[in-house]
Motif scaffolding. Structure first.
Motif, PDB file in Angstrom:
ATOM      1  N   GLY A  53       0.799  -1.210   0.000  1.00  0.00           N
ATOM      2  CA  GLY A  53       0.000   0.000   0.000  1.00  0.00           C
ATOM      3  C   GLY A  53       0.838   1.270   0.000  1.00  0.00           C
ATOM      4  O   GLY A  53       2.071   1.233  -0.038  1.00  0.00           O
ATOM      5  N   GLU A  54       0.137   2.398   0.061  1.00  0.00           N
ATOM      6  CA  GLU A  54       0.792   3.701  -0.004  1.00  0.00           C
ATOM      7  C   GLU A  54       0.795   4.434   1.336  1.00  0.00           C
ATOM      8  O   GLU A  54       1.530   5.411   1.521  1.00  0.00           O
ATOM      9  N   GLU A  55       0.010   3.945   2.297  1.00  0.00           N
ATOM     10  CA  GLU A  55      -0.116   4.655   3.573  1.00  0.00           C
ATOM     11  C   GLU A  55       1.231   4.824   4.259  1.00  0.00           C
ATOM     12  O   GLU A  55       1.512   5.864   4.852  1.00  0.00           O
ATOM     13  N   TRP A  56       2.066   3.787   4.194  1.00  0.00           N
ATOM     14  CA  TRP A  56       3.352   3.877   4.882  1.00  0.00           C
ATOM     15  C   TRP A  56       4.224   4.978   4.293  1.00  0.00           C
ATOM     16  O   TRP A  56       4.921   5.691   5.030  1.00  0.00           O
ATOM     17  N   LEU A  57       4.187   5.142   2.967  1.00  0.00           N
ATOM     18  CA  LEU A  57       5.002   6.179   2.329  1.00  0.00           C
ATOM     19  C   LEU A  57       4.471   7.568   2.673  1.00  0.00           C
ATOM     20  O   LEU A  57       5.249   8.502   2.924  1.00  0.00           O
ATOM     21  N   GLN A  58       3.170   7.709   2.701  1.00  0.00           N
ATOM     22  CA  GLN A  58       2.587   8.995   3.075  1.00  0.00           C
ATOM     23  C   GLN A  58       2.967   9.370   4.509  1.00  0.00           C
ATOM     24  O   GLN A  58       3.302  10.536   4.790  1.00  0.00           O
ATOM     25  N   ALA A  59       2.931   8.373   5.410  1.00  0.00           N
ATOM     26  CA  ALA A  59       3.318   8.627   6.794  1.00  0.00           C
ATOM     27  C   ALA A  59       4.813   8.944   6.897  1.00  0.00           C
ATOM     28  O   ALA A  59       5.223   9.801   7.692  1.00  0.00           O
ATOM     29  N   MET A  60       5.613   8.271   6.084  1.00  0.00           N
ATOM     30  CA  MET A  60       7.060   8.519   6.077  1.00  0.00           C
ATOM     31  C   MET A  60       7.344   9.948   5.615  1.00  0.00           C
ATOM     32  O   MET A  60       8.188  10.650   6.188  1.00  0.00           O
ATOM     33  N   ILE A  61       6.653  10.367   4.571  1.00  0.00           N
ATOM     34  CA  ILE A  61       6.842  11.715   4.038  1.00  0.00           C
ATOM     35  C   ILE A  61       6.451  12.760   5.078  1.00  0.00           C
ATOM     36  O   ILE A  61       7.171  13.749   5.284  1.00  0.00           O
ATOM     37  N   LYS A  62       5.333  12.550   5.736  1.00  0.00           N
ATOM     38  CA  LYS A  62       4.868  13.506   6.739  1.00  0.00           C
ATOM     39  C   LYS A  62       5.890  13.672   7.851  1.00  0.00           C
ATOM     40  O   LYS A  62       6.205  14.808   8.270  1.00  0.00           O
ATOM     41  N   ALA A  63       6.426  12.557   8.347  1.00  0.00           N
ATOM     42  CA  ALA A  63       7.418  12.613   9.429  1.00  0.00           C
ATOM     43  C   ALA A  63       8.717  13.250   8.960  1.00  0.00           C
ATOM     44  O   ALA A  63       9.352  14.019   9.697  1.00  0.00           O
ATOM     45  N   PHE A  64       9.127  12.956   7.732  1.00  0.00           N
ATOM     46  CA  PHE A  64      10.363  13.526   7.178  1.00  0.00           C
ATOM     47  C   PHE A  64      10.231  15.036   7.010  1.00  0.00           C
ATOM     48  O   PHE A  64      11.131  15.799   7.386  1.00  0.00           O
ATOM     49  N   GLU A  65       9.128  15.478   6.443  1.00  0.00           N
ATOM     50  CA  GLU A  65       8.935  16.910   6.226  1.00  0.00           C
ATOM     51  C   GLU A  65       8.877  17.673   7.544  1.00  0.00           C
ATOM     52  O   GLU A  65       9.356  18.817   7.631  1.00  0.00           O
ATOM     53  N   GLU A  66       8.317  17.057   8.572  1.00  0.00           N
ATOM     54  CA  GLU A  66       8.295  17.697   9.883  1.00  0.00           C
ATOM     55  C   GLU A  66       9.709  17.821  10.445  1.00  0.00           C
ATOM     56  O   GLU A  66      10.078  18.864  10.997  1.00  0.00           O
ATOM     57  N   GLU A  70      12.909  23.065   8.652  1.00  0.00           N
ATOM     58  CA  GLU A  70      13.826  24.203   8.548  1.00  0.00           C
ATOM     59  C   GLU A  70      14.537  24.220   7.201  1.00  0.00           C
ATOM     60  O   GLU A  70      14.778  25.289   6.624  1.00  0.00           O
ATOM     61  N   GLU A  71      14.863  23.034   6.689  1.00  0.00           N
ATOM     62  CA  GLU A  71      15.501  22.950   5.378  1.00  0.00           C
ATOM     63  C   GLU A  71      14.499  23.178   4.252  1.00  0.00           C
ATOM     64  O   GLU A  71      14.886  23.459   3.114  1.00  0.00           O
ATOM     65  N   GLY A  72      13.229  22.999   4.552  1.00  0.00           N
ATOM     66  CA  GLY A  72      12.199  23.207   3.544  1.00  0.00           C
ATOM     67  C   GLY A  72      12.047  22.074   2.560  1.00  0.00           C
ATOM     68  O   GLY A  72      11.482  22.263   1.467  1.00  0.00           O
ATOM     69  N   TYR A  73      12.485  20.865   2.939  1.00  0.00           N
ATOM     70  CA  TYR A  73      12.361  19.725   2.031  1.00  0.00           C
ATOM     71  C   TYR A  73      10.898  19.284   1.915  1.00  0.00           C
ATOM     72  O   TYR A  73      10.173  19.192   2.910  1.00  0.00           O
ATOM     73  N   LYS A  74      10.489  18.988   0.706  1.00  0.00           N
ATOM     74  CA  LYS A  74       9.143  18.503   0.420  1.00  0.00           C
ATOM     75  C   LYS A  74       9.234  17.259  -0.457  1.00  0.00           C
ATOM     76  O   LYS A  74      10.160  17.133  -1.272  1.00  0.00           O
ATOM     77  N   VAL A  75       8.270  16.368  -0.287  1.00  0.00           N
ATOM     78  CA  VAL A  75       8.210  15.143  -1.100  1.00  0.00           C
ATOM     79  C   VAL A  75       6.831  15.063  -1.734  1.00  0.00           C
ATOM     80  O   VAL A  75       5.817  15.115  -1.022  1.00  0.00           O
ATOM     81  N   GLU A  76       6.794  14.949  -3.052  1.00  0.00           N
ATOM     82  CA  GLU A  76       5.527  14.867  -3.782  1.00  0.00           C
ATOM     83  C   GLU A  76       5.428  13.531  -4.516  1.00  0.00           C
ATOM     84  O   GLU A  76       6.317  13.179  -5.290  1.00  0.00           O
ATOM     85  N   ILE A  77       4.368  12.782  -4.249  1.00  0.00           N
ATOM     86  CA  ILE A  77       4.104  11.558  -5.014  1.00  0.00           C
ATOM     87  C   ILE A  77       3.382  11.993  -6.284  1.00  0.00           C
ATOM     88  O   ILE A  77       2.199  12.309  -6.263  1.00  0.00           O
ATOM     89  N   VAL A  78       4.089  12.006  -7.395  1.00  0.00           N
ATOM     90  CA  VAL A  78       3.489  12.465  -8.650  1.00  0.00           C
ATOM     91  C   VAL A  78       2.771  11.342  -9.386  1.00  0.00           C
ATOM     92  O   VAL A  78       1.944  11.591 -10.261  1.00  0.00           O
ATOM     93  N   GLU A  79       3.093  10.099  -9.022  1.00  0.00           N
ATOM     94  CA  GLU A  79       2.368   8.961  -9.598  1.00  0.00           C
ATOM     95  C   GLU A  79       2.476   7.778  -8.660  1.00  0.00           C
ATOM     96  O   GLU A  79       3.547   7.478  -8.133  1.00  0.00           O
ATOM     97  N   SER A  80       1.360   7.112  -8.445  1.00  0.00           N
ATOM     98  CA  SER A  80       1.316   5.901  -7.645  1.00  0.00           C
ATOM     99  C   SER A  80       0.423   4.917  -8.377  1.00  0.00           C
ATOM    100  O   SER A  80      -0.781   5.123  -8.470  1.00  0.00           O
ATOM    101  N   SER A  81       1.012   3.852  -8.929  1.00  0.00           N
ATOM    102  CA  SER A  81       0.224   2.930  -9.740  1.00  0.00           C
ATOM    103  C   SER A  81       0.904   1.577  -9.803  1.00  0.00           C
ATOM    104  O   SER A  81       2.012   1.382  -9.306  1.00  0.00           O
ATOM    105  N   SER A  82       0.231   0.639 -10.447  1.00  0.00           N
ATOM    106  CA  SER A  82       0.782  -0.711 -10.625  1.00  0.00           C
ATOM    107  C   SER A  82       1.609  -0.815 -11.899  1.00  0.00           C
ATOM    108  O   SER A  82       2.133  -1.888 -12.218  1.00  0.00           O
ATOM    109  N   THR A  83       1.727   0.290 -12.653  1.00  0.00           N
ATOM    110  CA  THR A  83       2.472   0.253 -13.915  1.00  0.00           C
ATOM    111  C   THR A  83       3.860   0.877 -13.812  1.00  0.00           C
ATOM    112  O   THR A  83       4.612   0.841 -14.771  1.00  0.00           O
ATOM    113  N   ILE A  84       4.188   1.443 -12.649  1.00  0.00           N
ATOM    114  CA  ILE A  84       5.503   2.070 -12.480  1.00  0.00           C
ATOM    115  C   ILE A  84       6.624   1.068 -12.731  1.00  0.00           C
ATOM    116  O   ILE A  84       7.666   1.388 -13.294  1.00  0.00           O
TER     117      ILE A  84
END
Length: 544
Positions: A53-66, A70-84
């Motif tokens: 699933g994707e929930e773990w990655l979303q939670a990982m991103i949230k914790a990382f961005e927090e 100060e550095e202003g790092y952001k993570v954007e999932i631009v595609e999440s699919s079974s064809t990647i």
């Protein structure tokens, strides 16, 4: 306009065009990335939607961005699919200016092909298309407190992983570098419905003979209840059976011989002439014999040949089947409809082959005792005292067999294009992901493990998760991988584990179920003869 001014204007246009095309990952979805050669703080991610699933990655991103606000790092999932998994290799090969993705969570990419194709794409031998992750491996992870942990990430990797992560292609300059790291453990093997075993008063099988006997018992006792010995997915995943076969092969022959099989590395060391000899291994035959003993259509529900893996898992979780070969993703994959049922099933260590006991001079009953005492943590002196005639060498062989498990972790790849403009942010994210905090997030959100040891002492929240930890020996057992890139001949010629047309993987075990003539001996003899006869052709196809 005079000619001199025209030439200057054209030169300026060409310069601007080149700058824009070489800017790396340009504007993407969401926040704007830098386009002037500066490091971007926005990581654009493409994610292969597997069973975790994707929930773990979303939670990982949230914790990382927090942690890195100060550095202003952001993570954007631009595609999440079974064809990647099918598109990511082609995208990376597009090269700078054409591919905007900074970080891939993917599967099945040929790292060797990408590295070997780099010169053609980049027009230089001094760079490759993938970013080396050596500095990730050789440094400690960094948790939410922004402090380095004590051990390096490579020191914490589960045993068995290391060899499969190094580039082993044709380009000598980049030999042995690591360009990928697994984003999931992918432990596989037997999954058991505990309630059915309790219902019929059956013990967990510790040897393959005991497993065969348990299947036979359930067939008889379960007939009136509509309970079958096992479920399997003949439609889209008959290859799940290979997870059990692989473990039995390595149990008998050892992890080194198993790895040599994938590397087509014969005892002589002459791969070009003698590589076919890795198929001449008694462990292959013994594993096939054990599989043949349990391959019976009567042991599964009608229609299993056409079932998907989700339908087969439904059979297991609803109490219609006692066993299934599957993976550590099952709880997350089935949680929405069957959380309670899925959390109570267990992954099992593969039962040990009795032929191992025969060869070290002990009976099947004695082998059971040895395996049981190993599982209970008994020391060597107590085990030898309990089993007459057991030598140190014999005990070591059983211990090694019991500590082997199959995994598809190395196929779950993290890849970073070398031309990404967010590499500093990407590497900060990866070092966070493999920290104690990151591992905890994966454990809680994906219901499984990253392939890396932690100091986690809290008991797993479900029976299923606890069984995964026991299967891996808390990171001490040895993982086995179907590593087609271990051999350039395999990788370049498109060899399959079983190449004879009637048994091309993953149909080998489906064929054993449905055709009486396809016995273990028949497969072994036919496959060996086929590979030997065609080895020169494989070598030629591979350009070796």
């Amino acid at each position: 306009m005079n000619m001199r001014i025209l030439k200057k204007a054209l030169a300026l246009i060409c310069t601007l065009t080149m700058v824009l095309s070489l800017a790396g990952c340009g504007d993407g979805a969401g926040e704007t990335k830098t386009g002037d050669g500066e490091e971007s703080k926005v990581i654009q991610v493409k994610f292969y939607k597997a069973g975790y699933g994707e929930e773990w990655l979303q939670a990982m991103i949230k914790a990382f961005e927090e942690a890195y606000k100060e550095e202003g790092y952001k993570v954007e999932i631009v595609e999440s699919s079974s064809t990647i998994s099918t598109s990511s290799e082609q995208e990376i090969l597009l090269g700078p200016g054409k591919n905007k993705t900074d970080l891939y969570f993917t599967s099945g990419v040929s790292v060797s092909n990408v590295i070997d194709s780099s010169k053609k794409v980049l027009r230089t031998e001094d760079e490759v298309l993938l970013e080396s992750l050596e500095d990730i491996f050789r440094n400690p992870a960094i948790g939410a407190d922004k402090k380095e942990e004590e051990k390096t990430i490579e020191e914490r990797l589960f045993p068995g992983l290391e060899e499969s992560l190094h580039y082993r292609g044709a380009n000598e300059k980049w030999q042995s570098d690591r360009y990928t790291i697994p984003w999931a453990l992918g432990a596989t093997g037997l999954v058991m419905n505990n309630s059915i075993m309790e219902k019929y008063g059956l013990d967990i099988p510790l040897t393959s003979n005991e497993f065969a006997a348990v299947l036979e018992t359930i067939e008889k006792k379960g007939e009136a209840d509509g309970v079958h010995p096992y479920s399997w997915s003949g439609n889209n995943a008959p290859g799940y059976w290979t997870y059990l076969y692989d473990t039995w092969f390595a149990q008998y022959s050892g992890a080194e011989a198993y790895n040599n099989f994938w590397a087509t590395n014969p005892a002589s060391g002459d791969v070009r002439s003698d590589g076919w000899q890795v198929y001449e291994d008694q462990g292959i035959l013994e594993a096939l014999k054990a599989m043949d003993k349990i391959m019976d259509l009567d042991y599964s529900a009608d229609g299993s040949v056409n079932m998907t893996h989700l339908e087969a898992q439904h059979e297991l979780l609803t109490g219609k089947a006692a066993f299934m070969v599957s993976g550590d993703w099952m709880l997350n994959e089935m949680k929405n409809e069957y959380y309670e049922e899925a959390s109570q099933v267990s992954m099992l260590k593969a039962p040990v082959l009795p032929v191992i006991g025969e060869e070290i001079g002990i009976s099947d009953a004695q082998l059971h005792t040895v395996v049981e005492m190993i599982d209970n943590g008994s020391d060597a002196a107590d085990i030898k005292a309990a089993v007459s005639g057991l030598t140190d060498e014999g005990l070591s062989r059983v211990q090694n067999a019991r500590n082997a498990y199959s995994s598809i972790g190395v196929t779950h790849q993290i890849l970073v294009p070398s031309y990404s403009d967010a590499k500093t942010a990407v590497k900060a994210f990866l070092r966070f992901m493999y920290s104690e905090d990151g591992c905890r997030i994966f454990r809680e959100q994906a219901y499984s493990l990253l392939p890396i040891s932690t100091s986690e002492t809290e008991e797993a929240p479900t029976v299923f998760q606890k069984s995964i930890e026991e299967l891996t020996g808390d990171g001490q057992a040895v993982a086995l991988f179907q590593d087609s890139e271990a051999s350039q001949i395999r990788a370049k010629s498109g060899m399959l584990p079983f190449n004879y047309s009637a048994f091309a993987h993953p149909n080998t075990f489906r064929a054993m179920m449905t055709d009486e003539k396809i016995t273990a001996e028949y497969i072994y003899d036919t496959e060996l003869a086929y590979v030997k006869a065609n080895w020169a052709t494989y070598v030629s196809y591979a350009g070796e």
